[in-house]
Design an enzyme around this catalytic site. Structure first.
Site, PDB file in Angstrom:
ATOM      1  N   ARG A 237       0.853  -1.208   0.000  1.00  0.00           N
ATOM      2  CA  ARG A 237       0.000   0.000   0.000  1.00  0.00           C
ATOM      3  C   ARG A 237       0.885   1.253   0.000  1.00  0.00           C
ATOM      4  O   ARG A 237       0.592   2.216   0.699  1.00  0.00           O
ATOM      5  CB  ARG A 237      -0.918  -0.005   1.227  1.00  0.00           C
ATOM      6  CG  ARG A 237      -2.229   0.722   0.995  1.00  0.00           C
ATOM      7  CD  ARG A 237      -2.979   0.976   2.294  1.00  0.00           C
ATOM      8  NE  ARG A 237      -4.282   1.542   2.015  1.00  0.00           N
ATOM      9  CZ  ARG A 237      -4.962   2.313   2.854  1.00  0.00           C
ATOM     10  NH1 ARG A 237      -4.476   2.619   4.033  1.00  0.00           N
ATOM     11  NH2 ARG A 237      -6.121   2.778   2.519  1.00  0.00           N
TER      12      ARG A 237
ATOM     13  N   TRP B 160      -7.119   2.943  15.654  1.00  0.00           N
ATOM     14  CA  TRP B 160      -5.699   2.631  15.418  1.00  0.00           C
ATOM     15  C   TRP B 160      -5.640   1.586  14.309  1.00  0.00           C
ATOM     16  O   TRP B 160      -5.963   0.429  14.529  1.00  0.00           O
ATOM     17  CB  TRP B 160      -5.079   2.101  16.700  1.00  0.00           C
ATOM     18  CG  TRP B 160      -3.638   1.687  16.641  1.00  0.00           C
ATOM     19  CD1 TRP B 160      -3.036   0.912  15.700  1.00  0.00           C
ATOM     20  CD2 TRP B 160      -2.610   2.005  17.590  1.00  0.00           C
ATOM     21  NE1 TRP B 160      -1.712   0.724  15.993  1.00  0.00           N
ATOM     22  CE2 TRP B 160      -1.419   1.390  17.159  1.00  0.00           C
ATOM     23  CE3 TRP B 160      -2.577   2.741  18.773  1.00  0.00           C
ATOM     24  CZ2 TRP B 160      -0.219   1.476  17.864  1.00  0.00           C
ATOM     25  CZ3 TRP B 160      -1.380   2.827  19.474  1.00  0.00           C
ATOM     26  CH2 TRP B 160      -0.218   2.201  19.011  1.00  0.00           C
ATOM     27  N   ASP B 161      -5.195   2.012  13.153  1.00  0.00           N
ATOM     28  CA  ASP B 161      -5.177   1.132  11.986  1.00  0.00           C
ATOM     29  C   ASP B 161      -3.777   0.560  11.777  1.00  0.00           C
ATOM     30  O   ASP B 161      -2.787   1.073  12.321  1.00  0.00           O
ATOM     31  CB  ASP B 161      -5.611   1.946  10.757  1.00  0.00           C
ATOM     32  CG  ASP B 161      -6.233   1.099   9.659  1.00  0.00           C
ATOM     33  OD1 ASP B 161      -6.093  -0.135   9.698  1.00  0.00           O
ATOM     34  OD2 ASP B 161      -6.843   1.685   8.744  1.00  0.00           O
TER      35      ASP B 161
ATOM     36  N   ASN C 172      -2.066  -1.235   8.264  1.00  0.00           N
ATOM     37  CA  ASN C 172      -2.497  -1.686   6.950  1.00  0.00           C
ATOM     38  C   ASN C 172      -1.512  -2.499   6.142  1.00  0.00           C
ATOM     39  O   ASN C 172      -1.632  -2.567   4.929  1.00  0.00           O
ATOM     40  CB  ASN C 172      -2.948  -0.481   6.133  1.00  0.00           C
ATOM     41  CG  ASN C 172      -4.341  -0.041   6.519  1.00  0.00           C
ATOM     42  OD1 ASN C 172      -5.281  -0.815   6.427  1.00  0.00           O
ATOM     43  ND2 ASN C 172      -4.478   1.181   6.982  1.00  0.00           N
TER      44      ASN C 172
ATOM     45  N   CYS D 226      -7.863  -1.837  14.425  1.00  0.00           N
ATOM     46  CA  CYS D 226      -8.227  -2.104  13.044  1.00  0.00           C
ATOM     47  C   CYS D 226      -6.933  -2.523  12.364  1.00  0.00           C
ATOM     48  O   CYS D 226      -5.856  -2.040  12.713  1.00  0.00           O
ATOM     49  CB  CYS D 226      -8.767  -0.809  12.439  1.00  0.00           C
ATOM     50  SG  CYS D 226      -9.055  -0.880  10.670  1.00  0.00           S
TER      51      CYS D 226
ATOM     52  N   ASP E 102     -13.272  -5.000   6.657  1.00  0.00           N
ATOM     53  CA  ASP E 102     -13.566  -3.934   5.695  1.00  0.00           C
ATOM     54  C   ASP E 102     -14.763  -4.302   4.833  1.00  0.00           C
ATOM     55  O   ASP E 102     -15.266  -3.469   4.072  1.00  0.00           O
ATOM     56  CB  ASP E 102     -12.352  -3.675   4.794  1.00  0.00           C
ATOM     57  CG  ASP E 102     -11.414  -2.649   5.402  1.00  0.00           C
ATOM     58  OD1 ASP E 102     -11.787  -2.028   6.416  1.00  0.00           O
ATOM     59  OD2 ASP E 102     -10.307  -2.469   4.868  1.00  0.00           O
TER      60      ASP E 102
END
Ligand code: DGJ
Length: 729
Positions: free
Chosen positions: A444, A478-479, A481, A527, A549
């Site tokens: 990403r 709090w992600d 990814n 998350c 998601d």
């Protein structure tokens, strides 16, 4: 007394279960029983005592002792390199390069309460709760290496928390290459093996299969507990249902790489182990040092999978999730991610917030894109200051306006990450995880910060602290990814690079601990690209985790149903989103989307201004319905009634209050047919009570419990219904 010393060892009792550890020939520590509570003082009669062909045995076994065969003896913690040929829970390279570890009983200690667990999450004891801990030390005499096996017994909760601490009592440094947190041996192998697998937007699907000969299992090597496999498994009778049969559920309280191995031996016994993944782990233990492996949470129920899940749910809600959120209502939120993605400014956010506030929504969450100069996902991670083109007056102004509109304000962060295009990267390129001489893997467009280094954590903490102090922020998402790759830290010597991934997890716990201690009023929602880090370690800091998601109601029925096997509904972040759904392109009615999202923390993830009048008008009633029943949904007992994994038409589940005076049923029809059939369900009602439904119709609890109810959907796909019953004295 939850822990008793017996003639041969120890018995651990909870309200409804017993667990026996007993010393056998040569001071091996046998695991002789775990199951429904029994009165006997010993279960030694259960261990096989016949001599297997081609057996090997320790040199000090003589006479009768030779009848104890290590390859069939159920053990608390197997031995390595000797006569136990099953998967070893521990692998140590001694100073001479050998790996044999012959662990024998040495001593024990008992104490009240929970252990000091260093930097790692551990369940806590509530006031008035009876909690005791037993630590049994096993020693490998020639090397001086010890395994301290810990058992913290939460008596009324029917939960035993296990842990393992390895101590190097020898003279030189040894390498710890594998350490299971817990091993569970059984003298039987007629089990089904259940675990939760998945992918992004498809988390925690249920896999159930009979245990096969040999080894089976799963692992995550992604640096996080991952979308792919939950650090959780179940062993149950082949015939176990939601209401009957032996079911053993085991959670690893850990957020990093993990592995579960279940071995069915040719002698028809079972060995299950759970712990940090050994493929990506190595730890140097110098003389006198010790290593504590993450805790493992054990629940047994003879009332099948439903009984097992409810024990885990209660325990997670009351002994793992932060105490300040125990039993407390969670805000109904609206998140702008699917409403705007990166395309927003203050005006747009405020128009959503101001439209949402009067409808009963309680918290506005500004998601990704508010910081640095982030207009897409290729920049600014690491720069946690507001983008002045979007938020000219900063976060504090937006937050104040949101509060003014009648809602709380929450914000999204991704603290573990760094973009190449960021001020942080310009100032500290060395904070990024990378192996010298190799281009680091990108995902990403982003990289991961080296959280094994305190100065890196300090730098992010300083920014988060400023942010949270700058505005009335009561919620943080709090992600995280991307997966971890290129495990390496410039702060570790070459011989210790195998420690990196575990040290990283400790760094994450460190920062989460700082945040939750300093800002205890902030509701933290975890998350990880949806539900990619949904585990009991994270739940110790954040009582709710974004479940997936995938916000499509049909998919969510399966994801949330699967998640509920190990995790409580109160932990599942779930929102109503727009249609066609952004993940599946399916269109499901607003009513059904809301009814499914209510089985979690409940919220919206859409632009209320873009809804039709008719849809917007439904929101106040949806919020009011959820608010009225939120306590029952989030803190009541969950009964799964009809599995979407077994039916291609229906799914159903119900919540019951502890006194069974309130019942709330959710039923779902995924697919309609030309010849519709109804769904018949018995409810978890108290037969001695009389219930009244929402339309004022009364019905005996005996009828609800035994004859049941008929749910009529008729024609149509993706339909949901709720039925609420309450009983007076
Ligand atoms: C992944 C999360 O799961 C989403 O909800 C959203 O926060 C995006 N990240 C933002 O980048």
């Amino acid at each position: 007394m939850a822990i008793q010393i017996t003639a041969n060892g120890f018995r651990l009792d909870t309200a409804h279960t017993s667990y026996f550890l007993e010393r056998v020939a040569g001071d091996y520590l046998a695991h002789t029983y775990y199951g429904a509570r029994i009165g006997a003082d010993s279960a030694l009669h259960l261990i096989p005592t016949y001599f297997q062909n081609y057996n090997a045995y320790p040199a000090d076994f003589e006479g009768a002792e030779a009848s104890v065969c290590l390859q069939t003896l159920p053990q608390e913690y197997g031995t390595t390199g000797g006569a136990d040929f099953r998967t070893a829970p521990i692998l140590i390279r001694h100073t001479d390069g050998s790996a044999t570890l012959d662990l024998r009983y040495e001593s024990y200690r008992l104490f009240d309460g929970t252990p000091d667990f260093d930097a790692m999450p551990f369940p806590y004891q509530n006031e008035g709760e009876d909690v005791d801990t037993l630590e049994v030390t096993l020693v490998d005499a020639p090397s001086g290496v010890r395994a301290v096996l810990g058992y913290t017994v939460f008596e009324e909760k029917d939960i035993i928390v296990r842990y393992t601490r390895v101590q190097n009592g020898g003279d030189g440094a040894v390498r710890l290459c594998r350490v299971a947190s817990a091993q569970l041996d059984f003298v039987r192998a007629d089990f089904d093996f259940i675990h939760l697998y998945g992918a992004w937007a498809q988390e925690r699907q249920i896999s159930r299969r009979p245990l096969a000969q040999g080894k089976q299992g799963f692992a995550s090597l992604r640096g996080t507990s991952s979308h792919n496999h939950s650090p959780f498994f179940v062993l149950c009778d082949h015939t176990a249902t939601e209401t009957a049969g032996d079911a053993y559920g085991v959670h690893l309280m850990y957020s990093g790489c993990h592995e579960t191995t279940v071995e069915r031996s040719v002698y028809e016994d079972t060995r299950a182990q759970i712990g940090i993944a050994s493929d990506s782990f190595e730890w140097t233990l110098c003389a006198g040092q010790s290593f504590t492996a993450p805790a493992a949470i054990l629940a047994y129920s003879e009332a099948g999978l439903g009984g097992m899940s409810r024990r885990l749910h209660t325990f997670i809600r009351e002994n793992i999730c932060p105490a300040q959120w125990k039993g407390k209502p969670r805000p109904i939120l609206i998140n702008n991610w699917e409403a705007t993605y990166f395309n927003f400014d203050e005006e747009k956010l405020l128009s959503i917030a101001r439209a949402a506030a009067p409808l009963g929504i309680e918290l506005f969450v500004m998601d990704d894109g508010w910081f640095g100069h982030r207009t897409s996902d290729n920049c600014s991670l690491g720069d946690w200051t507001p983008d002045r083109t979007r938020l000219p007056l900063g976060v504090s102004h937006l937050a104040a306006e949101v509060v003014q509109s009648g809602m709380q304000f929450g914000i999204w962060v991704e603290p573990e990450m760094i973009s190449e295009d960021s001020d942080l990267f310009c100032a500290h390129p060395e904070y990024r995880i990378a192996i010298p001489g190799r281009a680091p893997t990108v995902a990403r467009h982003q990289y991961v910060l080296d959280f094994t280094r305190t100065e890196v954590i300090d730098c992010i903490w300083a920014q988060l602290k400023d942010l949270l102090s700058s505005a009335p922020i009561t919620y943080v998402k709090w992600d995280m990814n991307r997966a971890l790759t290129d495990a390496y830290s410039s702060s570790l010597p070459p011989a210790r690079q195998g420690e990196f991934l575990h040290r990283y997890v400790l760094g994450v716990y460190d920062l989460m601990g700082r945040l939750t201690r300093e800002f205890p009023h902030v509701l933290l929602e975890n998350c990880s690209g949806g539900g990619g880090r949904f585990d009991c370690g994270m739940l110790r800091f954040s009582p709710q985790i974004w479940c997936s998601d995938d916000t499509d109601a049909q998919e969510r029925v399966c994801i949330q149903y699967g998640t509920s096997l190990g995790f409580p509904v109160s932990s599942m972040g779930s929102h109503v989103s727009a249609v066609p759904n952004h993940q599946t392109w399916r269109s499901i009615s607003f009513d059904t989307r809301a009814k499914i999202a209510m089985n979690g923390t409940f919220g919206y993830e859409l632009n209320v201004n873009a809804l039709s009048e008719e849809e917007r008008a439904q929101i106040p009633a949806q919020c009011a319905y959820f608010r009225a029943h939120a306590d029952l949904i989030q803190n009541g007992d969950l009964y799964r009634l009809c599995s979407p994994y077994e039916s291609d038409r229906f799914a159903a589940w119900a919540y019951a209050s502890a006194d069974k005076k309130e019942l709330l049923l959710f039923a779902y029809q995924s697919k309609g047919h030309a010849n519709p059939v109804d769904l018949f369900l018995t409810l978890p009602a108290d037969p001695s009570l009389t219930y009244t439904d929402e339309e004022g119709v009364t019905c005996g609890g005996d009828t609800l419990a035994h004859a049941g109810v008929r749910v009529h959907f008729g024609f149509g796909d993706h339909l949901a219904k709720t039925l609420y019953f309450s009983a007076k004295e």
